[in-house]
Design a protein around this motif. Structure first.
Motif, PDB file in Angstrom:
ATOM      1  N   PRO A 232     -27.249  36.110 -38.836  1.00 48.18           N
ATOM      2  CA  PRO A 232     -26.873  34.772 -39.091  1.00 48.18           C
ATOM      3  C   PRO A 232     -25.785  34.366 -38.188  1.00 48.18           C
ATOM      4  CG  PRO A 232     -26.027  36.516 -40.567  1.00 48.18           C
ATOM      5  CD  PRO A 232     -27.244  37.244 -39.828  1.00 48.18           C
ATOM      6  N   ALA A 233     -25.446  33.326 -38.035  1.00 49.53           N
ATOM      7  CA  ALA A 233     -24.464  32.556 -36.912  1.00 49.53           C
ATOM      8  C   ALA A 233     -23.062  33.513 -37.054  1.00 49.53           C
ATOM      9  CB  ALA A 233     -24.195  31.138 -37.202  1.00 49.53           C
ATOM     10  N   PRO A 234     -22.694  33.525 -38.332  1.00 46.34           N
ATOM     11  CA  PRO A 234     -21.110  34.190 -38.314  1.00 46.34           C
ATOM     12  C   PRO A 234     -21.202  35.651 -37.763  1.00 46.34           C
ATOM     13  CG  PRO A 234     -21.813  33.160 -40.399  1.00 46.34           C
ATOM     14  CD  PRO A 234     -22.797  32.894 -39.558  1.00 46.34           C
ATOM     15  N   ALA A 235     -22.353  36.365 -38.031  1.00 52.31           N
ATOM     16  CA  ALA A 235     -22.520  37.638 -37.534  1.00 52.31           C
ATOM     17  C   ALA A 235     -22.647  37.665 -36.010  1.00 52.31           C
ATOM     18  CB  ALA A 235     -23.561  38.471 -37.991  1.00 52.31           C
ATOM     19  N   ARG A 236     -23.461  36.930 -35.479  1.00 54.82           N
ATOM     20  CA  ARG A 236     -23.739  36.389 -33.850  1.00 54.82           C
ATOM     21  C   ARG A 236     -22.183  36.300 -33.333  1.00 54.82           C
ATOM     22  NH1 ARG A 236     -28.630  35.329 -32.170  1.00 54.82           N
ATOM     23  NH2 ARG A 236     -27.944  33.489 -30.489  1.00 54.82           N
ATOM     24  N   ALA A 237     -21.599  35.466 -33.984  1.00 54.47           N
ATOM     25  CA  ALA A 237     -20.134  35.156 -33.340  1.00 54.47           C
ATOM     26  C   ALA A 237     -19.449  36.368 -33.208  1.00 54.47           C
ATOM     27  CB  ALA A 237     -19.473  33.937 -34.193  1.00 54.47           C
ATOM     28  N   ALA A 238     -19.265  37.149 -34.471  1.00 58.92           N
ATOM     29  CA  ALA A 238     -18.281  38.306 -34.516  1.00 58.92           C
ATOM     30  C   ALA A 238     -18.830  39.521 -33.593  1.00 58.92           C
ATOM     31  CB  ALA A 238     -18.615  38.807 -35.999  1.00 58.92           C
ATOM     32  N   LEU A 239     -20.267  39.507 -33.160  1.00 58.27           N
ATOM     33  CA  LEU A 239     -20.846  40.621 -32.500  1.00 58.27           C
ATOM     34  C   LEU A 239     -20.796  40.121 -31.013  1.00 58.27           C
ATOM     35  CD1 LEU A 239     -23.431  41.774 -34.894  1.00 58.27           C
ATOM     36  CD2 LEU A 239     -21.407  43.071 -34.249  1.00 58.27           C
ATOM     37  N   GLY A 240     -20.506  38.760 -30.740  1.00 57.56           N
ATOM     38  CA  GLY A 240     -20.684  38.401 -29.469  1.00 57.56           C
ATOM     39  C   GLY A 240     -22.222  38.190 -29.040  1.00 57.56           C
ATOM     40  N   VAL A 241     -22.999  37.873 -29.924  1.00 55.79           N
ATOM     41  CA  VAL A 241     -24.589  37.965 -29.496  1.00 55.79           C
ATOM     42  C   VAL A 241     -24.978  36.458 -29.087  1.00 55.79           C
ATOM     43  CG1 VAL A 241     -26.933  38.172 -30.470  1.00 55.79           C
ATOM     44  CG2 VAL A 241     -25.345  39.896 -31.084  1.00 55.79           C
ATOM     45  N   THR A 242     -25.399  36.116 -28.049  1.00 55.40           N
ATOM     46  CA  THR A 242     -25.937  34.818 -27.619  1.00 55.40           C
ATOM     47  C   THR A 242     -27.384  34.859 -27.239  1.00 55.40           C
ATOM     48  OG1 THR A 242     -25.422  35.621 -25.364  1.00 55.40           O
ATOM     49  CG2 THR A 242     -23.616  34.388 -26.813  1.00 55.40           C
ATOM     50  N   ALA A 243     -28.224  36.185 -27.293  1.00 56.58           N
ATOM     51  CA  ALA A 243     -29.561  35.949 -27.142  1.00 56.58           C
ATOM     52  C   ALA A 243     -30.296  35.074 -28.096  1.00 56.58           C
ATOM     53  CB  ALA A 243     -29.907  37.201 -27.256  1.00 56.58           C
ATOM     54  N   GLN A 244     -31.107  34.194 -27.703  1.00 50.80           N
ATOM     55  CA  GLN A 244     -32.081  33.525 -28.601  1.00 50.80           C
ATOM     56  C   GLN A 244     -33.183  34.244 -29.156  1.00 50.80           C
ATOM     57  OE1 GLN A 244     -31.294  30.188 -29.431  1.00 50.80           O
ATOM     58  NE2 GLN A 244     -29.287  30.567 -28.484  1.00 50.80           N
ATOM     59  N   GLY A 245     -33.671  35.179 -28.490  1.00 52.60           N
ATOM     60  CA  GLY A 245     -34.555  36.019 -29.287  1.00 52.60           C
ATOM     61  C   GLY A 245     -35.997  35.583 -28.788  1.00 52.60           C
ATOM     62  N   THR A 246     -36.931  36.422 -28.906  1.00 56.76           N
ATOM     63  CA  THR A 246     -38.237  35.931 -28.287  1.00 56.76           C
ATOM     64  C   THR A 246     -39.364  36.117 -29.521  1.00 56.76           C
ATOM     65  OG1 THR A 246     -38.914  38.254 -28.054  1.00 56.76           O
ATOM     66  CG2 THR A 246     -37.773  37.011 -26.201  1.00 56.76           C
ATOM     67  N   ARG A 247     -38.980  36.181 -30.861  1.00 58.77           N
ATOM     68  CA  ARG A 247     -39.888  36.508 -31.916  1.00 58.77           C
ATOM     69  C   ARG A 247     -40.126  35.125 -32.519  1.00 58.77           C
ATOM     70  NH1 ARG A 247     -40.779  42.080 -32.490  1.00 58.77           N
ATOM     71  NH2 ARG A 247     -39.534  43.273 -31.211  1.00 58.77           N
TER      72      ARG A 247
END
Length: 200
Positions: free
Chosen positions: A50-65
């Motif tokens: 989820p977006a809050p976790a992505r922000a907290a972890l610095g995840v920006t990858a869109q993913g491929t699945r």
């Protein structure tokens, strides 16, 4: 044609949430999140954070699945209770509910019609696969439409809770073929199954 993928965390005894249906990974949850589990999730399924976790972890990858997420009313309510109207703004987001009425977020589509018909429409569209996040009741209604199961299996048992396909799922045996698996040092496992013909 793209596939409907039920990508879900499960305990060893087949539950996706406790008896009250609350978020098992939340502040008061029972779900352990070991470091290797999180690293594998970020590396292989970044779009499912989820977006809050992505922000907290610095995840920006869109993913491929996946480019689309489906969830039921009760699953969506967990985010609403936390003040989040769209936990997955990086994905097309559909919520299945006959009671919600107007969407709390302009980017979230509320579907009050037959889930099976809507999913069949989505499958015919171009794009990546469709992620069914839950809950169990929606998964039960879409049981025959699920093409792939990806279980994030936790080395945990809870004895009682919300089963993988909800409490009222029909008895309908289906066969699945294991096509991929990753077992982590923490004891967690990612298991991928494709729907197979019954008996083969």
């Amino acid at each position: 044609m793209r596939k409907l993928v039920y990508y879900i965390a499960s305990t060893l005894d087949g539950f996706i949430a406790g008896p009250d249906g609350s978020d098992p990974t939340g502040p008061d949850g029972f779900w352990p999140i070991p470091e290797d589990y999180l690293k594998h999730l970020i590396a292989e399924y970044p779009e499912t954070l989820p977006a809050p976790a992505r922000a907290a972890l610095g995840v920006t990858a869109q993913g491929t699945r996946f480019d689309t997420i489906l969830e039921g009313r009760r699953s969506y309510q967990i985010g609403l209770d936390a003040g989040v109207t769209d936990a997955y703004p990086h994905l097309r987001h559909l919520v299945f509910s006959r009671t919600l009425g107007e969407s709390p977020d302009p980017a979230v589509e509320i579907v009050a019609t037959d889930p099976v018909a809507r999913v069949r429409e989505l499958k015919r569209e171009d794009g990546k696969d469709i992620w069914l996040v839950g809950g169990g009741e929606l998964a039960a209604s879409l049981y025959a439409e699920i093409d792939r199961l990806i279980l994030k299996l936790s080395p945990t048992t809870i004895g009682s809770g919300i089963p993988l396909f909800g409490r009222d799922a029909a008895f309908e045996p289906a066969a699945w073929t294991l096509t991929d698996h990753t077992v982590l040092g923490s004891g967690a496992a990612y298991l991928t199954y494709e729907r197979a013909a019954l008996g083969g």
